[in-house]
Scaffold this motif. Structure first.
Motif, mmCIF file in Angstrom:
data_model
loop_
_atom_site.group_PDB
_atom_site.id
_atom_site.type_symbol
_atom_site.label_atom_id
_atom_site.label_comp_id
_atom_site.label_asym_id
_atom_site.label_seq_id
_atom_site.Cartn_x
_atom_site.Cartn_y
_atom_site.Cartn_z
ATOM 1 N N ASN A 251 8.980 10.174 -16.940
ATOM 2 C CA ASN A 251 7.884 10.920 -16.299
ATOM 3 C C ASN A 251 7.840 10.687 -14.788
ATOM 4 O OD1 ASN A 251 7.038 12.119 -18.661
ATOM 5 N ND2 ASN A 251 5.632 10.451 -19.155
ATOM 6 N N SER A 252 8.119 9.483 -14.339
ATOM 7 C CA SER A 252 8.094 9.220 -12.901
ATOM 8 C C SER A 252 9.233 9.946 -12.196
ATOM 9 C CB SER A 252 8.141 7.726 -12.612
ATOM 10 O OG SER A 252 9.379 7.189 -12.987
ATOM 11 N N ASN A 253 10.385 10.061 -12.838
ATOM 12 C CA ASN A 253 11.488 10.825 -12.261
ATOM 13 C C ASN A 253 11.150 12.305 -12.173
ATOM 14 O OD1 ASN A 253 14.255 9.376 -11.719
ATOM 15 N ND2 ASN A 253 13.221 8.277 -13.351
ATOM 16 N N LEU A 254 10.513 12.850 -13.196
ATOM 17 C CA LEU A 254 10.090 14.248 -13.142
ATOM 18 C C LEU A 254 9.047 14.472 -12.059
ATOM 19 C CD1 LEU A 254 9.819 15.369 -16.878
ATOM 20 C CD2 LEU A 254 11.595 15.909 -15.218
ATOM 21 N N ALA A 255 8.124 13.533 -11.899
ATOM 22 C CA ALA A 255 7.070 13.664 -10.891
ATOM 23 C C ALA A 255 7.643 13.680 -9.478
ATOM 24 C CB ALA A 255 6.052 12.537 -11.042
ATOM 25 N N LEU A 256 8.728 12.954 -9.241
ATOM 26 C CA LEU A 256 9.351 12.945 -7.919
ATOM 27 C C LEU A 256 9.969 14.297 -7.569
ATOM 28 C CD1 LEU A 256 11.118 9.472 -7.944
ATOM 29 C CD2 LEU A 256 9.168 10.154 -6.553
ATOM 30 N N CYS A 257 10.264 15.108 -8.580
ATOM 31 C CA CYS A 257 10.887 16.422 -8.349
ATOM 32 C C CYS A 257 9.875 17.488 -7.966
ATOM 33 C CB CYS A 257 11.631 16.869 -9.602
ATOM 34 S SG CYS A 257 13.002 15.786 -10.036
ATOM 35 N N ASP A 258 8.597 17.231 -8.117
ATOM 36 C CA ASP A 258 7.567 18.219 -7.805
ATOM 37 C C ASP A 258 6.975 17.923 -6.427
ATOM 38 O OD1 ASP A 258 5.537 20.053 -7.713
ATOM 39 O OD2 ASP A 258 4.489 19.314 -9.491
ATOM 40 N N PRO A 259 7.370 18.682 -5.391
ATOM 41 C CA PRO A 259 6.882 18.385 -4.037
ATOM 42 C C PRO A 259 5.374 18.577 -3.877
ATOM 43 C CG PRO A 259 8.187 20.395 -4.047
ATOM 44 C CD PRO A 259 8.283 19.796 -5.417
ATOM 45 N N ALA A 260 4.761 19.345 -4.758
ATOM 46 C CA ALA A 260 3.319 19.584 -4.647
ATOM 47 C C ALA A 260 2.506 18.362 -5.046
ATOM 48 C CB ALA A 260 2.918 20.772 -5.515
ATOM 49 N N GLU B 194 0.812 -1.224 0.000
ATOM 50 C CA GLU B 194 0.000 0.000 0.000
ATOM 51 C C GLU B 194 0.843 1.269 0.000
ATOM 52 O OE1 GLU B 194 -3.009 -0.159 3.018
ATOM 53 O OE2 GLU B 194 -3.655 -2.152 2.401
ATOM 54 N N GLY B 195 2.144 1.152 -0.259
ATOM 55 C CA GLY B 195 3.015 2.314 -0.302
ATOM 56 C C GLY B 195 3.124 2.877 -1.707
ATOM 57 N N TYR B 196 4.132 3.701 -1.917
ATOM 58 C CA TYR B 196 4.353 4.310 -3.232
ATOM 59 C C TYR B 196 4.873 3.264 -4.214
ATOM 60 C CZ TYR B 196 6.422 7.084 -6.932
ATOM 61 O OH TYR B 196 6.752 7.590 -8.161
ATOM 62 N N TRP B 197 4.302 3.237 -5.387
ATOM 63 C CA TRP B 197 4.750 2.347 -6.454
ATOM 64 C C TRP B 197 4.418 3.001 -7.784
ATOM 65 C CZ3 TRP B 197 2.416 -0.133 -10.567
ATOM 66 C CH2 TRP B 197 3.198 -1.086 -11.229
ATOM 67 N N GLU B 198 5.298 2.901 -8.722
ATOM 68 C CA GLU B 198 5.078 3.461 -10.054
ATOM 69 C C GLU B 198 5.605 2.471 -11.080
ATOM 70 O OE1 GLU B 198 3.610 6.296 -12.560
ATOM 71 O OE2 GLU B 198 3.700 6.609 -10.408
ATOM 72 N N ASP B 199 4.806 2.184 -12.091
ATOM 73 C CA ASP B 199 5.231 1.280 -13.151
ATOM 74 C C ASP B 199 6.160 2.052 -14.086
ATOM 75 O OD1 ASP B 199 5.592 -0.593 -15.108
ATOM 76 O OD2 ASP B 199 3.481 -0.778 -15.637
#
Length: 87
Positions: free
Chosen positions: A53-62, A39-44
């Protein structure tokens, strides 16, 4: 580990996707397959675009669903000085 290695090397040498090929292939081969409800964070990140895209999403704290600064889940790493990726 040896059962997984045997499955990947001899029975499913062309398989690329665990969810669509390896896990169903193991079940069809009569192997015992178990699951864990995570139930934690997971991204395919199965494609280069999804990885990017998942790496870019990790850079946005919002909008990020993951924190690198959570003291309950420290990240231990060691720098690897490698050349840049090439596509």
């Amino acid at each position: 580990a040896s059962a997984l290695k045997d499955l990947l090397m001899t029975r499913l040498p062309e398989a690329n996707d665990f969810g669509n090929e390896v896990i169903p292939g193991a079940k069809d081969a009569g192997m015992k397959v178990q699951t864990f409800a995570f139930e934690g964070y997971w991204e395919d990140i199965g494609t280069i675009e999804a990885f990017y895209n998942s790496n870019l999403a990790l850079c946005d704290p919002a909008t990020s669903q993951f924190s690198f600064y959570d003291k309950r889940a420290p990240i231990y790493t060691m720098s690897r000085f490698l050349p840049p990726s090439k596509i």
